[in-house]
Design an enzyme around this catalytic site. Structure first.
Site, mmCIF file in Angstrom:
data_model
loop_
_atom_site.group_PDB
_atom_site.id
_atom_site.type_symbol
_atom_site.label_atom_id
_atom_site.label_comp_id
_atom_site.label_asym_id
_atom_site.label_seq_id
_atom_site.Cartn_x
_atom_site.Cartn_y
_atom_site.Cartn_z
ATOM 1 N N PHE A 22 0.716 -1.253 -0.099
ATOM 2 C CA PHE A 22 0.093 0.065 0.126
ATOM 3 C C PHE A 22 0.843 1.230 -0.032
ATOM 4 O O PHE A 22 1.784 1.306 0.743
ATOM 5 C CB PHE A 22 -0.949 -0.034 1.177
ATOM 6 C CG PHE A 22 -2.116 0.611 0.965
ATOM 7 C CD1 PHE A 22 -3.373 0.146 0.971
ATOM 8 C CD2 PHE A 22 -2.226 2.065 1.439
ATOM 9 C CE1 PHE A 22 -4.468 0.667 0.662
ATOM 10 C CE2 PHE A 22 -3.511 2.683 1.124
ATOM 11 C CZ PHE A 22 -4.594 2.008 0.991
ATOM 12 N N ALA A 56 0.021 -2.484 5.627
ATOM 13 C CA ALA A 56 0.749 -2.549 7.080
ATOM 14 C C ALA A 56 0.151 -3.546 7.781
ATOM 15 O O ALA A 56 0.587 -4.353 8.722
ATOM 16 C CB ALA A 56 0.722 -1.245 7.378
ATOM 17 N N PHE A 57 -1.279 -3.888 7.687
ATOM 18 C CA PHE A 57 -2.056 -4.528 8.579
ATOM 19 C C PHE A 57 -1.760 -5.864 8.583
ATOM 20 O O PHE A 57 -1.867 -6.705 9.519
ATOM 21 C CB PHE A 57 -3.539 -4.508 8.268
ATOM 22 C CG PHE A 57 -4.428 -4.917 9.122
ATOM 23 C CD1 PHE A 57 -4.899 -4.572 10.530
ATOM 24 C CD2 PHE A 57 -5.405 -6.224 8.745
ATOM 25 C CE1 PHE A 57 -5.662 -4.954 11.134
ATOM 26 C CE2 PHE A 57 -5.967 -6.827 9.737
ATOM 27 C CZ PHE A 57 -6.330 -6.015 10.892
ATOM 28 N N GLU A 58 -1.144 -6.379 7.411
ATOM 29 C CA GLU A 58 -0.932 -7.682 7.110
ATOM 30 C C GLU A 58 0.676 -8.037 7.517
ATOM 31 O O GLU A 58 1.004 -9.345 7.361
ATOM 32 C CB GLU A 58 -1.085 -8.223 5.705
ATOM 33 C CG GLU A 58 -2.556 -8.355 5.294
ATOM 34 C CD GLU A 58 -3.490 -7.013 5.194
ATOM 35 O OE1 GLU A 58 -2.877 -6.093 4.656
ATOM 36 O OE2 GLU A 58 -4.558 -7.110 5.086
ATOM 37 N N GLY A 85 -9.337 10.843 6.020
ATOM 38 C CA GLY A 85 -10.069 11.343 7.091
ATOM 39 C C GLY A 85 -11.012 10.533 7.725
ATOM 40 O O GLY A 85 -11.877 10.975 8.514
ATOM 41 N N THR A 86 -10.521 9.442 7.925
ATOM 42 C CA THR A 86 -11.365 8.548 8.702
ATOM 43 C C THR A 86 -10.453 7.865 10.046
ATOM 44 O O THR A 86 -9.118 8.088 9.836
ATOM 45 C CB THR A 86 -12.044 7.438 8.074
ATOM 46 O OG1 THR A 86 -10.992 6.285 7.628
ATOM 47 C CG2 THR A 86 -12.619 7.849 6.797
ATOM 48 N N HIS A 88 -9.391 4.892 10.010
ATOM 49 C CA HIS A 88 -8.961 3.729 9.659
ATOM 50 C C HIS A 88 -7.314 3.705 9.971
ATOM 51 O O HIS A 88 -6.761 2.671 10.253
ATOM 52 C CB HIS A 88 -9.119 3.548 8.134
ATOM 53 C CG HIS A 88 -8.801 2.599 7.398
ATOM 54 N ND1 HIS A 88 -9.470 1.050 7.613
ATOM 55 C CD2 HIS A 88 -7.847 2.121 6.659
ATOM 56 C CE1 HIS A 88 -9.114 0.195 6.940
ATOM 57 N NE2 HIS A 88 -7.826 0.752 6.395
ATOM 58 N N PHE A 113 10.994 -1.472 12.981
ATOM 59 C CA PHE A 113 9.871 -1.059 12.620
ATOM 60 C C PHE A 113 10.164 0.323 11.626
ATOM 61 O O PHE A 113 10.277 1.337 11.701
ATOM 62 C CB PHE A 113 9.107 -0.477 13.832
ATOM 63 C CG PHE A 113 7.440 0.089 13.717
ATOM 64 C CD1 PHE A 113 6.808 -0.735 13.025
ATOM 65 C CD2 PHE A 113 7.501 1.509 13.695
ATOM 66 C CE1 PHE A 113 5.500 -0.262 12.798
ATOM 67 C CE2 PHE A 113 6.017 1.800 13.619
ATOM 68 C CZ PHE A 113 5.254 1.158 13.131
ATOM 69 N N ARG A 127 10.523 11.336 4.312
ATOM 70 C CA ARG A 127 11.115 10.290 5.274
ATOM 71 C C ARG A 127 11.352 9.055 4.206
ATOM 72 O O ARG A 127 11.825 8.010 4.841
ATOM 73 C CB ARG A 127 10.248 9.669 6.274
ATOM 74 C CG ARG A 127 9.994 10.947 7.361
ATOM 75 C CD ARG A 127 8.886 10.682 8.045
ATOM 76 N NE ARG A 127 8.998 11.757 9.088
ATOM 77 C CZ ARG A 127 8.484 12.949 9.170
ATOM 78 N NH1 ARG A 127 8.243 13.507 7.852
ATOM 79 N NH2 ARG A 127 8.619 14.097 10.102
#
Ligand code: INI
Length: 153
Positions: A22, A56-58, A85-86, A88, A113, A127
Site C-alpha cells: 500500500f 501494513a495490517f498484514e 479522513g477516517t 482507519h 519498525f 522520510r
C-alpha cells in the site's frame, strides 16, 4: 563497567523484508534504502528475502511466520500508513506496531519498525529518501545492530 554494543556489520546475515505494498510509490524507496544499507554494511542481496503483503495490517502475520521459521537473523517491516479522513489509519497503524512488538518479544528475533505513520503524503516523501532521511535505511541499521548485540548478551 562492561558495555555491550552491537556493531553494524551485516556480513553473512540473513534478513527478511516484509513489505506492505500500500502506498507503493513511497514504500519502493524504503525498500531500496533497506537493500542498499544491507549491502553497504557487508551483507549480500542473495541473503535477503523480500515478502510482499497487501498493506501494513498484514505485515505482522507474515513477519511472525518468518521469525518462527528460524531462517532469518532479523526481519525488517516496511510500509507506509498515511492518515486519511477516517479512523482507519489508527487501526491499521496500531495493529501493525502492536503485532511487530509482540513478535520480537515472543520469538527473540529482532523485527525493526520501518513503517511510516504520517499525516500527509509530503511527510511520507520526506522520510523516504528526501529531506528527513530514509526510514528504510534507518530501521535496517537498527535490525543489524540488534542482531549483533543480541549475540553478545
Ligand atoms: N495500508 C497501508 O499499508 N497504508 C495505509 O495508509 C492504508 N490505508 O490508509 O488504508 C492501508 N490500508 C490497508 C490495510 O493495511 C489492509 O491491507 C486492508 O485493510 C486489508 O486487510
Amino acid at each position: 563497567m562492561k558495555t555491550v554494543e552491537g556493531n553494524l556489520t551485516a556480513q553473512g546475515m540473513k534478513i527478511g523484508l516484509v513489505v506492505g505494498r500500500f502506498n507503493s510509490f513511497v514504500v519502493d524507496h524504503l525498500v531500496a534504502g533497506a537493500v542498499d544499507t544491507i549491502v553497504r554494511h557487508g551483507g549480500s542481496e542473495d541473503n535477503i528475502t523480500k515478502v510482499m503483503v497487501p498493506g501494513a495490517f498484514e505485515i505482522p502475520v507474515a513477519a511472525n511466520k518468518m521469525a518462527q521459521s528460524g531462517d532469518y537473523d532479523a526481519i525488517v517491516a516496511i510500509g507506509a500508513v498515511i492518515r486519511g479522513g477516517t479512523p482507519h489509519f489508527d487501526y491499521v497503524a496500531g495493529e501493525c506496531v502492536k503485532g511487530i512488538g509482540q513478535i520480537q518479544l515472543q520469538t527473540g528475533v529482532p523485527v525493526s519498525f520501518g513503517v511510516l505513520t504520517v499525516d500527509t503524503i509530503e511527510q511520507a516523501i520526506e522520510r523516504a529518501g528526501t529531506k528527513a532521511g530514509n526510514k528504510g535505511e534507518e530501521c535496517t541499521l537498527a535490525a543489524i545492530e540488534m542482531v549483533n548485540v543480541l549475540k553478545q548478551i
